[in-house]
Design a protein around this motif. Structure first.
Motif, PDB file in Angstrom:
ATOM      1  N   GLY A  48     -56.756  26.078 -22.222  1.00 20.27           N
ATOM      2  CA  GLY A  48     -56.607  24.643 -21.861  1.00 20.27           C
ATOM      3  C   GLY A  48     -56.880  23.429 -22.930  1.00 20.27           C
ATOM      4  N   SER A  49     -57.830  23.721 -23.849  1.00 14.88           N
ATOM      5  CA  SER A  49     -58.140  22.453 -24.903  1.00 14.88           C
ATOM      6  C   SER A  49     -57.000  21.879 -25.587  1.00 14.88           C
ATOM      7  CB  SER A  49     -59.193  23.122 -25.808  1.00 14.88           C
ATOM      8  OG  SER A  49     -58.704  24.291 -26.530  1.00 14.88           O
ATOM      9  N   THR A  50     -55.903  22.827 -25.776  1.00 12.62           N
ATOM     10  CA  THR A  50     -54.728  22.067 -26.640  1.00 12.62           C
ATOM     11  C   THR A  50     -54.087  21.359 -25.664  1.00 12.62           C
ATOM     12  OG1 THR A  50     -53.456  24.119 -25.891  1.00 12.62           O
ATOM     13  CG2 THR A  50     -54.618  24.040 -28.388  1.00 12.62           C
ATOM     14  N   ASN A  51     -54.119  21.717 -24.364  1.00  6.19           N
ATOM     15  CA  ASN A  51     -53.449  20.732 -23.327  1.00  6.19           C
ATOM     16  C   ASN A  51     -54.085  19.176 -23.346  1.00  6.19           C
ATOM     17  OD1 ASN A  51     -51.695  22.393 -22.398  1.00  6.19           O
ATOM     18  ND2 ASN A  51     -52.802  23.119 -20.658  1.00  6.19           N
ATOM     19  N   TRP A  52     -55.400  18.875 -23.396  1.00  5.88           N
ATOM     20  CA  TRP A  52     -56.095  17.866 -23.261  1.00  5.88           C
ATOM     21  C   TRP A  52     -56.151  17.167 -24.570  1.00  5.88           C
ATOM     22  CZ3 TRP A  52     -60.575  15.891 -25.149  1.00  5.88           C
ATOM     23  CH2 TRP A  52     -61.348  16.829 -25.749  1.00  5.88           C
ATOM     24  N   PHE A  53     -56.459  17.923 -25.840  1.00  9.46           N
ATOM     25  CA  PHE A  53     -56.538  17.320 -27.034  1.00  9.46           C
ATOM     26  C   PHE A  53     -55.268  16.808 -27.883  1.00  9.46           C
ATOM     27  CE2 PHE A  53     -58.054  17.070 -31.617  1.00  9.46           C
ATOM     28  CZ  PHE A  53     -58.516  16.104 -31.250  1.00  9.46           C
ATOM     29  N   SER A  57     -52.817  14.583 -23.552  1.00 12.16           N
ATOM     30  CA  SER A  57     -53.071  14.343 -22.404  1.00 12.16           C
ATOM     31  C   SER A  57     -54.415  13.399 -21.975  1.00 12.16           C
ATOM     32  CB  SER A  57     -53.044  15.514 -21.579  1.00 12.16           C
ATOM     33  OG  SER A  57     -53.769  16.255 -21.648  1.00 12.16           O
ATOM     34  N   PHE A  58     -55.142  13.678 -23.046  1.00 13.31           N
ATOM     35  CA  PHE A  58     -56.485  12.741 -23.264  1.00 13.31           C
ATOM     36  C   PHE A  58     -56.211  11.736 -23.848  1.00 13.31           C
ATOM     37  CE2 PHE A  58     -60.516  11.535 -25.142  1.00 13.31           C
ATOM     38  CZ  PHE A  58     -61.154  11.280 -23.861  1.00 13.31           C
ATOM     39  N   GLN A  59     -55.364  11.899 -24.905  1.00 19.13           N
ATOM     40  CA  GLN A  59     -54.902  10.676 -25.535  1.00 19.13           C
ATOM     41  C   GLN A  59     -54.067   9.464 -24.633  1.00 19.13           C
ATOM     42  OE1 GLN A  59     -54.983   9.430 -28.841  1.00 19.13           O
ATOM     43  NE2 GLN A  59     -53.778   7.617 -28.252  1.00 19.13           N
ATOM     44  N   ASP A  60     -53.131  10.205 -23.983  1.00 22.62           N
ATOM     45  CA  ASP A  60     -52.603   9.364 -22.912  1.00 22.62           C
ATOM     46  C   ASP A  60     -53.230   8.743 -21.770  1.00 22.62           C
ATOM     47  OD1 ASP A  60     -50.274  10.134 -24.369  1.00 22.62           O
ATOM     48  OD2 ASP A  60     -49.718  11.451 -22.779  1.00 22.62           O
ATOM     49  N   SER A  73     -55.203   6.276 -31.847  1.00 17.16           N
ATOM     50  CA  SER A  73     -55.784   7.434 -31.505  1.00 17.16           C
ATOM     51  C   SER A  73     -56.907   7.156 -30.644  1.00 17.16           C
ATOM     52  CB  SER A  73     -56.542   8.217 -32.768  1.00 17.16           C
ATOM     53  OG  SER A  73     -57.236   7.480 -33.332  1.00 17.16           O
ATOM     54  N   TRP A  74     -57.253   8.102 -29.590  1.00 12.36           N
ATOM     55  CA  TRP A  74     -58.123   7.900 -28.740  1.00 12.36           C
ATOM     56  C   TRP A  74     -59.505   7.514 -29.160  1.00 12.36           C
ATOM     57  CZ3 TRP A  74     -62.397  11.013 -28.918  1.00 12.36           C
ATOM     58  CH2 TRP A  74     -62.317  12.166 -29.668  1.00 12.36           C
ATOM     59  N   PHE A  92     -67.182   8.102 -24.839  1.00 12.33           N
ATOM     60  CA  PHE A  92     -66.305   9.168 -24.824  1.00 12.33           C
ATOM     61  C   PHE A  92     -66.675  10.232 -23.792  1.00 12.33           C
ATOM     62  CE2 PHE A  92     -66.037  13.818 -26.178  1.00 12.33           C
ATOM     63  CZ  PHE A  92     -64.723  14.126 -26.302  1.00 12.33           C
ATOM     64  N   PHE A  93     -67.936  10.607 -23.697  1.00 12.18           N
ATOM     65  CA  PHE A  93     -68.270  11.695 -22.649  1.00 12.18           C
ATOM     66  C   PHE A  93     -68.063  11.095 -21.362  1.00 12.18           C
ATOM     67  CE2 PHE A  93     -70.457  13.330 -26.430  1.00 12.18           C
ATOM     68  CZ  PHE A  93     -69.901  14.845 -26.193  1.00 12.18           C
ATOM     69  N   LYS A  94     -68.370   9.730 -20.882  1.00 13.96           N
ATOM     70  CA  LYS A  94     -68.046   9.073 -19.767  1.00 13.96           C
ATOM     71  C   LYS A  94     -66.370   9.242 -19.362  1.00 13.96           C
ATOM     72  CE  LYS A  94     -68.292   4.824 -17.187  1.00 13.96           C
ATOM     73  NZ  LYS A  94     -67.786   3.406 -17.240  1.00 13.96           N
ATOM     74  N   LEU A  95     -65.620   9.005 -20.465  1.00 13.54           N
ATOM     75  CA  LEU A  95     -64.086   9.209 -20.148  1.00 13.54           C
ATOM     76  C   LEU A  95     -63.628  10.612 -19.992  1.00 13.54           C
ATOM     77  CD1 LEU A  95     -62.905   6.493 -22.922  1.00 13.54           C
ATOM     78  CD2 LEU A  95     -62.672   6.406 -20.374  1.00 13.54           C
ATOM     79  N   LEU A  96     -64.460  11.389 -20.904  1.00 14.89           N
ATOM     80  CA  LEU A  96     -64.089  12.810 -20.705  1.00 14.89           C
ATOM     81  C   LEU A  96     -64.494  13.565 -19.155  1.00 14.89           C
ATOM     82  CD1 LEU A  96     -63.208  15.673 -22.096  1.00 14.89           C
ATOM     83  CD2 LEU A  96     -65.777  15.939 -22.466  1.00 14.89           C
TER      84      LEU A  96
END
Length: 102
Positions: A48-53, A57-60, A73-74, A92-96
């Motif tokens: 799953g990590s490649t999906n979000w980073f 998708s996390f960038q978006d 960049s994010w 960052f952690f709040k957004l995560l």
């Protein structure tokens, strides 16, 4: 929970163990990238990590949240919307959490 997310929460709980007294989002971003690159050559996938980073998708998510329509960049977006390194690290952690639905 996948390895990367699990590890990020360990960092969140004790950032001084990984970054000393300086909580810096750029260092964290580089750490995440190194973690992902280091795993590429192994047989152990980071579920799953490649999906979000790396796939954005996390960038978006971050770009949409701050209504950024140009290429940034994010970590740069988060740093721009923070008044200090510590605030950016915490944001960052709040957004995560928000991204992961926690």
């Amino acid at each position: 929970m996948n390895d990367l997310i699990e590890f990020l929460y360990k960092i969140r709980n004790k950032p001084v163990l990984y970054f000393g007294n300086r909580r810096n989002l750029t260092h964290l971003s580089n750490f995440i990238l190194g973690f992902l690159i280091g795993r590429e050559g192994t047989n152990k996938e980071i579920e799953g990590s490649t999906n979000w980073f790396t796939n954005g998708s996390f960038q978006d998510f971050v770009a949409k949240k701050y209504q950024i329509t140009f290429s940034q960049s994010w970590d740069n977006i988060i740093e721009f919307h923070s008044s200090s390194e510590n605030e950016a690290f915490d944001l960052f952690f709040k957004l995560l959490d928000e991204f992961l639905g926690k």
